[in-house]
Design an enzyme around this catalytic site. Structure first.
Site, PDB file in Angstrom:
ATOM      1  N   ARG A 103       0.878  -1.180   0.000  1.00 48.06           N
ATOM      2  CA  ARG A 103       0.000   0.000   0.000  1.00 48.06           C
ATOM      3  C   ARG A 103       0.906   1.217   0.000  1.00 48.06           C
ATOM      4  NH1 ARG A 103      -5.288   1.356   3.499  1.00 48.06           N
ATOM      5  NH2 ARG A 103      -6.075   0.125   1.759  1.00 48.06           N
ATOM      6  N   HIS A 130      -7.077   0.933  -6.696  1.00 51.12           N
ATOM      7  CA  HIS A 130      -7.318   0.058  -5.544  1.00 51.12           C
ATOM      8  C   HIS A 130      -7.965  -1.226  -6.084  1.00 51.12           C
ATOM      9  CE1 HIS A 130      -7.669  -1.243  -1.562  1.00 51.12           C
ATOM     10  NE2 HIS A 130      -8.503  -0.364  -1.058  1.00 51.12           N
ATOM     11  N   GLN A 133      -9.928  -3.832  -3.853  1.00 54.16           N
ATOM     12  CA  GLN A 133     -11.223  -3.311  -3.429  1.00 54.16           C
ATOM     13  C   GLN A 133     -12.271  -3.568  -4.510  1.00 54.16           C
ATOM     14  OE1 GLN A 133     -11.993  -1.604  -0.401  1.00 54.16           O
ATOM     15  NE2 GLN A 133     -13.994  -2.137  -1.162  1.00 54.16           N
ATOM     16  N   ASP A 217     -17.155   7.063  -1.889  1.00 50.96           N
ATOM     17  CA  ASP A 217     -15.905   6.946  -1.124  1.00 50.96           C
ATOM     18  C   ASP A 217     -15.655   8.307  -0.474  1.00 50.96           C
ATOM     19  OD1 ASP A 217     -13.403   6.161  -0.150  1.00 50.96           O
ATOM     20  OD2 ASP A 217     -12.391   6.266  -2.093  1.00 50.96           O
ATOM     21  N   CYS A 257     -16.372   1.736   0.073  1.00 53.21           N
ATOM     22  CA  CYS A 257     -15.207   0.877   0.326  1.00 53.21           C
ATOM     23  C   CYS A 257     -14.772   0.922   1.786  1.00 53.21           C
ATOM     24  CB  CYS A 257     -14.070   1.262  -0.598  1.00 53.21           C
ATOM     25  SG  CYS A 257     -13.535   2.951  -0.394  1.00 53.21           S
ATOM     26  N   ARG A 285     -13.477  -8.658   1.022  1.00 48.68           N
ATOM     27  CA  ARG A 285     -12.038  -8.365   0.854  1.00 48.68           C
ATOM     28  C   ARG A 285     -11.229  -9.603   1.251  1.00 48.68           C
ATOM     29  NH1 ARG A 285     -10.034  -3.201   1.015  1.00 48.68           N
ATOM     30  NH2 ARG A 285      -8.083  -4.246   0.495  1.00 48.68           N
TER      31      ARG A 285
HETATM   32  N1   CP Z   1     -11.149  -0.207   2.042  1.00 49.75           N
HETATM   33  C1   CP Z   1      -9.901  -0.302   2.523  1.00 49.75           C
HETATM   34  O1   CP Z   1      -8.928  -0.543   1.795  1.00 49.75           O
HETATM   35  O2   CP Z   1      -9.806  -0.136   3.872  1.00 49.75           O
HETATM   36  P1   CP Z   1      -8.470   0.106   4.713  1.00 49.75           P
HETATM   37  O3   CP Z   1      -7.922   1.449   4.302  1.00 49.75           O
HETATM   38  O4   CP Z   1      -8.890   0.069   6.152  1.00 49.75           O
HETATM   39  O5   CP Z   1      -7.485  -0.987   4.379  1.00 49.75           O
HETATM   40  N1  NVA Z   2      -9.803   6.701  -1.679  1.00 53.85           N
HETATM   41  C1  NVA Z   2      -9.501   6.248  -0.335  1.00 53.85           C
HETATM   42  C2  NVA Z   2      -9.750   4.782  -0.207  1.00 53.85           C
HETATM   43  C3  NVA Z   2      -9.504   4.209   1.159  1.00 53.85           C
HETATM   44  C4  NVA Z   2      -9.684   2.722   1.202  1.00 53.85           C
HETATM   45  C5  NVA Z   2      -8.059   6.583   0.003  1.00 53.85           C
HETATM   46  O1  NVA Z   2      -7.199   6.450  -0.878  1.00 53.85           O
HETATM   47  O2  NVA Z   2      -7.792   7.000   1.130  1.00 53.85           O
END
Ligand code: CP
Ligand code: NVA
Length: 300
Positions: A103, A130, A133, A217, A257, A285
């Protein structure tokens, strides 16, 4: 050749449905308490530059359920590109572990990890995409609606990483996607220009009209915290609330999400309401990432 999941475009339509089939089997086994140690003695390295609840817990739990092990590497641990170069980190990890999930802030970081690894690399969220997701989300829609073709998804809010992956998925699999963002917050131009089943508007009401699924989101993603207050004003008419949902299809589903900023992009009433499937998405997930890890470990 090893395969990665860095962008939705790494998967062909048939491959997405292969992963869905595998995931359905893994989910059923897990519900019945049947062990599926398909990644016995395998190790997943989980590299995080940002916080997480769902991604961290579902990847780690998934690996445990598959008979393997996951190592959590917190933001200060590796410091990709700072403590050592990304290729050096990738080459080290490739000698020890079997899969990498990362990430990251910049999408090129996870792309560079993949290019320099001899093992599968999975994007656990970047500023551009993502994919895990969206794989979980489409699997969830499929469970609820039994099909993706003929389904219209309306994405309301920021043209961010989640939105880009949704556009890519719509282009690959063929479901209809209506995106509504404020002017200046549209999704990535490269994704929009490749899109084949998408409308892009600045009017949330128009996007929701006759939609089967309404998706939103946060308005400020991780890394954009300093813009949050300003964005609240710009995005205020893009809130998913009972009023906006009036023109959706009767059996509409609401997706997010998560994490949600309740009272901003979505009201309590809607996220806790009977059309909301946000916790089914979150559960899936776990199942889809088990499917993705097993699939990537076996595909040539
Ligand atoms: N939706 C998602 O990726 O959640 P987190 O940021 O908690 O991993
Ligand atoms: N768009 C959001 C998604 C979190 C799962 C972010 O990048 O923070």
């Amino acid at each position: 050749m090893k395969r990665d999941l860095i962008t939705m475009f790494d998967l062909k339509r048939d491959e997405i449905f292969e992963i869905f089939d595998l995931t359905a089997k893994l989910k059923e086994s897990q519900k019945k308490g049947i062990e599926q140690h398909l990644l016995k003695n395998k190790t997943l390295a989980m590299v995080f530059e940002k916080p997480s609840l769902r991604t961290r817990v579902t990847f780690e739990t998934g690996m445990t359920q598959l008979g393997g092990h996951a190592i959590y590497l917190a933001p200060p641990d590796i410091q990709l590109g700072k403590r050592e170069t990304i290729p050096d980190a990738a080459k080290n990890l490739s000698r020890w572990v079997d899969i990498i999930m990362a990430r990251v802030f910049a999408h090129k970081t996870v792309a560079e990890l993949a290019e320099n690894s001899t093992i599968p690399v999975i994007n656990g969220l970047s500023d551009l995409e993502h994919p895990c997701q969206i794989m979980a989300d489409l699997f969830t829609v499929l469970e609820k609606k039994r099909t993706l073709s003929g389904v219209t998804i309306a994405y309301i809010g920021d043209g961010n990483n989640v939105c880009n992956s949704l556009i890519a998925a719509s282009t690959i699999t063929g479901f209809r996607l209506n995106v509504a963002t404020p002017a200046g917050y549209e999704p990535d131009k490269n994704y929009v220009s490749q899109a084949t089943n998408m409308s892009l508007v600045n009017d949330p009401g128009a996007a929701v009209h006759d939609a089967d699924v309404i998706y939103t989101d946060v308005w400020a993603s991780m890394g954009q915290e300093q813009e949050a207050e300003n964005r609240k004003k710009i995005f205020s008419s893009f809130q998913i609330n009972a009023d906006l949902l009036r023109s959706a299809q009767k059996e509409y589903l609401v997706m997010h999400c998560l994490p949600a900023h309740r009272g901003e992009e979505i009201t309590d009433e809607v996220i806790d309401g009977k059309h909301s499937i946000v916790f089914d998405q979150a559960e899936n997930r776990l199942h889809i990432q088990k499917g993705i890890m097993v699939w990537l470990s076996n595909v040539n």
